[in-house]
Motif scaffolding. Structure first.
Motif, PDB file in Angstrom:
ATOM      1  N   ASN A  18       0.838  -1.197   0.000  1.00 56.12           N
ATOM      2  CA  ASN A  18       0.000   0.000   0.000  1.00 56.12           C
ATOM      3  C   ASN A  18       0.876   1.250   0.000  1.00 56.12           C
ATOM      4  O   ASN A  18       2.033   1.216   0.419  1.00 56.12           O
ATOM      5  CB  ASN A  18      -0.891   0.002   1.247  1.00 56.12           C
ATOM      6  CG  ASN A  18      -2.029   0.997   1.145  1.00 56.12           C
ATOM      7  OD1 ASN A  18      -2.532   1.270   0.063  1.00 56.12           O
ATOM      8  ND2 ASN A  18      -2.448   1.536   2.280  1.00 56.12           N
ATOM      9  N   MET A  19       0.333   2.353  -0.466  1.00 55.95           N
ATOM     10  CA  MET A  19       1.065   3.621  -0.463  1.00 55.95           C
ATOM     11  C   MET A  19       0.062   4.763  -0.391  1.00 55.95           C
ATOM     12  O   MET A  19      -1.147   4.563  -0.567  1.00 55.95           O
ATOM     13  CB  MET A  19       1.921   3.762  -1.719  1.00 55.95           C
ATOM     14  CG  MET A  19       1.125   3.822  -3.021  1.00 55.95           C
ATOM     15  SD  MET A  19       2.189   3.963  -4.473  1.00 55.95           S
ATOM     16  CE  MET A  19       2.933   5.573  -4.208  1.00 55.95           C
ATOM     17  N   HIS A  20       0.563   5.950  -0.115  1.00 59.42           N
ATOM     18  CA  HIS A  20      -0.313   7.112  -0.156  1.00 59.42           C
ATOM     19  C   HIS A  20      -0.819   7.263  -1.586  1.00 59.42           C
ATOM     20  O   HIS A  20      -0.052   7.169  -2.545  1.00 59.42           O
ATOM     21  CB  HIS A  20       0.438   8.372   0.270  1.00 59.42           C
ATOM     22  CG  HIS A  20      -0.470   9.434   0.786  1.00 59.42           C
ATOM     23  ND1 HIS A  20      -0.627   9.695   2.136  1.00 59.42           N
ATOM     24  CD2 HIS A  20      -1.291  10.302   0.153  1.00 59.42           C
ATOM     25  CE1 HIS A  20      -1.491  10.688   2.293  1.00 59.42           C
ATOM     26  NE2 HIS A  20      -1.913  11.064   1.107  1.00 59.42           N
ATOM     27  N   GLU A  21      -2.101   7.517  -1.715  1.00 58.82           N
ATOM     28  CA  GLU A  21      -2.755   7.495  -3.026  1.00 58.82           C
ATOM     29  C   GLU A  21      -2.039   8.380  -4.051  1.00 58.82           C
ATOM     30  O   GLU A  21      -1.830   9.578  -3.815  1.00 58.82           O
ATOM     31  CB  GLU A  21      -4.197   7.950  -2.858  1.00 58.82           C
ATOM     32  CG  GLU A  21      -5.031   7.787  -4.113  1.00 58.82           C
ATOM     33  CD  GLU A  21      -6.493   7.577  -3.782  1.00 58.82           C
ATOM     34  OE1 GLU A  21      -7.328   8.211  -4.421  1.00 58.82           O
ATOM     35  OE2 GLU A  21      -6.790   6.771  -2.868  1.00 58.82           O
ATOM     36  N   LEU A  22      -1.656   7.764  -5.174  1.00 56.29           N
ATOM     37  CA  LEU A  22      -0.940   8.441  -6.256  1.00 56.29           C
ATOM     38  C   LEU A  22       0.299   9.185  -5.740  1.00 56.29           C
ATOM     39  O   LEU A  22       0.710  10.186  -6.309  1.00 56.29           O
ATOM     40  CB  LEU A  22      -1.865   9.395  -7.015  1.00 56.29           C
ATOM     41  CG  LEU A  22      -2.887   8.692  -7.924  1.00 56.29           C
ATOM     42  CD1 LEU A  22      -3.864   9.697  -8.518  1.00 56.29           C
ATOM     43  CD2 LEU A  22      -2.180   7.925  -9.033  1.00 56.29           C
ATOM     44  N   ALA A  23       0.883   8.671  -4.645  1.00 56.07           N
ATOM     45  CA  ALA A  23       2.109   9.227  -4.061  1.00 56.07           C
ATOM     46  C   ALA A  23       1.936  10.667  -3.600  1.00 56.07           C
ATOM     47  O   ALA A  23       2.917  11.391  -3.437  1.00 56.07           O
ATOM     48  CB  ALA A  23       3.279   9.130  -5.056  1.00 56.07           C
ATOM     49  N   ALA A  24       0.702  11.091  -3.347  1.00 58.17           N
ATOM     50  CA  ALA A  24       0.408  12.506  -3.110  1.00 58.17           C
ATOM     51  C   ALA A  24       0.361  12.876  -1.628  1.00 58.17           C
ATOM     52  O   ALA A  24      -0.373  13.780  -1.234  1.00 58.17           O
ATOM     53  CB  ALA A  24      -0.915  12.871  -3.776  1.00 58.17           C
ATOM     54  N   GLY A  25       1.134  12.220  -0.782  1.00 53.98           N
ATOM     55  CA  GLY A  25       1.145  12.553   0.632  1.00 53.98           C
ATOM     56  C   GLY A  25       2.138  11.703   1.393  1.00 53.98           C
ATOM     57  O   GLY A  25       2.791  10.818   0.831  1.00 53.98           O
ATOM     58  N   ILE A  26       2.257  11.937   2.695  1.00 57.03           N
ATOM     59  CA  ILE A  26       3.304  11.273   3.484  1.00 57.03           C
ATOM     60  C   ILE A  26       2.762  10.517   4.687  1.00 57.03           C
ATOM     61  O   ILE A  26       3.495  10.243   5.642  1.00 57.03           O
ATOM     62  CB  ILE A  26       4.367  12.287   3.937  1.00 57.03           C
ATOM     63  CG1 ILE A  26       3.757  13.399   4.783  1.00 57.03           C
ATOM     64  CG2 ILE A  26       5.104  12.861   2.738  1.00 57.03           C
ATOM     65  CD1 ILE A  26       4.803  14.357   5.389  1.00 57.03           C
ATOM     66  N   THR A  27       1.463  10.132   4.650  1.00 56.87           N
ATOM     67  CA  THR A  27       0.913   9.331   5.753  1.00 56.87           C
ATOM     68  C   THR A  27       0.383   7.977   5.301  1.00 56.87           C
ATOM     69  O   THR A  27      -0.083   7.188   6.111  1.00 56.87           O
ATOM     70  CB  THR A  27      -0.213  10.101   6.472  1.00 56.87           C
ATOM     71  OG1 THR A  27      -1.250  10.414   5.541  1.00 56.87           O
ATOM     72  CG2 THR A  27       0.318  11.382   7.096  1.00 56.87           C
ATOM     73  N   GLY A  48       5.245   8.223   4.355  1.00 52.57           N
ATOM     74  CA  GLY A  48       4.805   7.967   2.992  1.00 52.57           C
ATOM     75  C   GLY A  48       5.608   8.800   2.014  1.00 52.57           C
ATOM     76  O   GLY A  48       6.497   9.547   2.412  1.00 52.57           O
ATOM     77  N   SER A  49       5.346   8.615   0.741  1.00 50.37           N
ATOM     78  CA  SER A  49       4.203   7.852   0.275  1.00 50.37           C
ATOM     79  C   SER A  49       4.426   6.345   0.258  1.00 50.37           C
ATOM     80  O   SER A  49       3.482   5.562   0.187  1.00 50.37           O
ATOM     81  CB  SER A  49       3.820   8.306  -1.131  1.00 50.37           C
ATOM     82  OG  SER A  49       4.885   8.118  -2.042  1.00 50.37           O
ATOM     83  N   SER A  50       5.694   5.910   0.334  1.00 42.83           N
ATOM     84  CA  SER A  50       5.988   4.469   0.258  1.00 42.83           C
ATOM     85  C   SER A  50       5.876   3.821   1.633  1.00 42.83           C
ATOM     86  O   SER A  50       6.742   3.047   2.053  1.00 42.83           O
ATOM     87  CB  SER A  50       7.378   4.262  -0.334  1.00 42.83           C
ATOM     88  OG  SER A  50       7.513   4.884  -1.591  1.00 42.83           O
ATOM     89  N   GLY A  51       4.789   4.135   2.356  1.00 45.40           N
ATOM     90  CA  GLY A  51       4.633   3.656   3.717  1.00 45.40           C
ATOM     91  C   GLY A  51       4.385   2.177   3.827  1.00 45.40           C
ATOM     92  O   GLY A  51       4.757   1.546   4.818  1.00 45.40           O
ATOM     93  N   GLY A  52       3.736   1.579   2.827  1.00 43.15           N
ATOM     94  CA  GLY A  52       3.524   0.136   2.862  1.00 43.15           C
ATOM     95  C   GLY A  52       4.835  -0.617   2.796  1.00 43.15           C
ATOM     96  O   GLY A  52       5.041  -1.604   3.512  1.00 43.15           O
TER      97      GLY A  52
END
Length: 487
Positions: A18-27, A48-52
């Protein structure tokens, strides 16, 4: 491109995260995947965005992982998950196949639990890709092996500039600042020389140097044009169909508002980027610095649902220079904090060696409590513990039961006052006079029975034998008892 290179090198791809939707955030919140949790404290975000990827690698679901970084999306999850992560020099690795957020700022790269694993991933994934013209710049700058070039004594004699303005000056910044300074002190003990660096006006330059808002709408449209049968063809299609998480609405609406690819604001941002690069490189050359150091985030990972403040993400993408996140330490309640080292163009081997030297002495890796060791190849069974306490000082008893089920710990409690005694509040402290880590009862509570999730801070206190139950009565009594459940 990078996934193909990994497979060619023999890696086993476990899955997508999972990641922040369309890499548009950091949570790391997504309308498809929901909210990714931090394995060190599931009540906080993993970055994030690569939090998963950050959460999965920290939890040992895989040996290492890949992410993309437009403004911190590799470095922030690394910091929040006690990992190492590298955003390389612009052009080091291919962007082919990555859904773009900003073609000027995007780059892919690895996250791992150790510098050696990070270097191994780089060896497999970097290099020229004919489909991505930016990678031509990497020719002549990639060593035969990043991993073979690691040096355990790299900190001896290294000059590290401490970029004071990025440490923050608000009271909320003090905790992280202290932890990062502690990591830098450890580097100094290994022979590094710390040099205070001030770059007046840097933050103002950085604030106007991002080009994400100018590029995203058009970059996404160009990417989707490759797929004529795609259900959407633009950011506007996504907005019109409601195919986004509610937290992204204002961001997507703002980024879809521009009508022209080339604007005065976009041109000014590009000028600022060149100025940032010149200022940073000029200072590093003048001071003979091997790297600049500062917190990845000036504040601890935010609680789920709250905005994340204090990011220092923009310096690396605005300058095009490589930056690496290293584990700096933990907050009092067990949440990881990261320190970032930024170097000159194509200095990845040197940055990795600095991190490797630090790692060999400090040993910063600490596995999250939510993913304990397997038992016979399986996850451990839920465990429970309980007991009764007689609180010292007055006739009040309490019964507690703790259910510990890997990532979910819950505490149930019952307070039994004797006739004539009225409880006003009940808390769990870290030590007799320490910080409150859990609130069990407040003056507005009428029931003396309840159940609550255990935070990472409370769990840490329970496991360390530091937890003290404190009960206050309406007549002013303060009653205490120690409680320990977890070993």
């Amino acid at each position: 491109f990078m996934v193909r290179r990994l497979r060619e090198a023999g890696a086993v791809i476990v899955g997508k995260t999972n990641m922040h939707e369309l890499a548009a955030g950091i949570t790391s919140v997504s309308s498809l995947g929901g909210q990714t949790l931090n394995p060190y404290d599931p009540s906080r975000n993993p970055g994030g965005s690569s939090g998963g990827t950050g959460a999965a690698v920290a939890a040992s679901f895989a040996a290492a992982g890949m992410g993309s970084d437009t403004c911190g999306s590799i470095r922030i999850p690394s910091a929040n998950n006690n990992l190492v992560g590298l955003r390389g020099t612009s052009g080091l690795s291919s962007r082919t196949g990555i859904i773009p957020l900003s073609h000027t700022q995007d780059i892919g790269g690895p996250l791992a639990r150790s510098i050696a694993d990070l270097a191994l991933m780089l060896d497999a994934t970097v290099g020229r890709d004919p489909a991505d013209a930016t990678t031509a710049a990497s020719e002549g700058h990639i060593p035969s092996s990043y991993r073979a070039g690691l040096h355990a004594d790299a900190l001896k004699g290294a000059r590290i500039g401490v970029l004071k303005s990025l440490f923050g000056s608000e009271p909320e910044d003090e905790e992280v600042s202290g932890i990062v300074h502690g990591a830098l002190d450890a580097m100094q003990k290994q022979g590094a020389e710390l040099v205070d660096v001030n770059l007046p006006g840097l933050e103002d330059l950085l604030n106007g140097s991002s080009v994400i808002d100018a590029e995203f709408k058009f970059d996404l449209m160009d990417f989707l044009a490759q797929f004529p049968n795609a259900p959407v063809h633009s950011l506007k299609d996504i907005i019109d169909r409601g195919l986004y998480h509610a937290e992204l609405e204002s961001t997507f609406t703002r980024r879809d508002a521009g009508d022209a690819r080339e604007t005065d604001a976009y041109r000014r941002a590009r000028v600022r980027r060149a100025t940032v690069r010149d200022r940073v490189l000029g200072e590093m050359t003048e001071q003979r610095l091997d790297a600049l150091a500062y917190p990845v985030l000036r504040r601890r990972p935010a609680s789920i649902g709250e905005p994340q403040r204090g990011t220092n993400c923009q310096l690396s993408p605005s300058s095009g220079l490589p930056a690496m996140s290293l584990p700096a330490g933990f907050t009092d309640d067990g949440v990881p904090i990261g320190v970032e080292l930024l170097g000159a163009a194509w200095s990845e081997p040197e940055l990795l060696s600095l991190g490797y030297s630090y790692e060999q002495t400090v040993h910063p890796r600490r596995a999250p409590w939510t993913t304990p060791d397997l038992v016979g190849g399986r996850a451990p069974l839920p465990r429970s513990a309980g007991g009764s306490l007689s609180l010292r000082g007055a006739p009040v008893n309490a019964r507690f039961t703790l259910l510990d089920d890997v990532a979910r710990s819950r505490l149930s409690f019952t307070f039994v006052p004797t006739p004539g005694s009225t409880i006003e509040s009940a808390t769990i402290r870290r030590g007799a006079n320490g910080a409150i880590v859990a609130v069990l009862l407040t003056p507005s509570d009428t029931a003396l029975v309840g159940e609550m999730p255990i935070s990472a801070a409370a769990r840490q206190a329970l496991a360390g034998g530091e937890a003290v139950v404190e009960v206050r009565t309406t007549r002013g009594d303060v009653l205490t008892a120690s409680i320990t459940f977890l070993k």
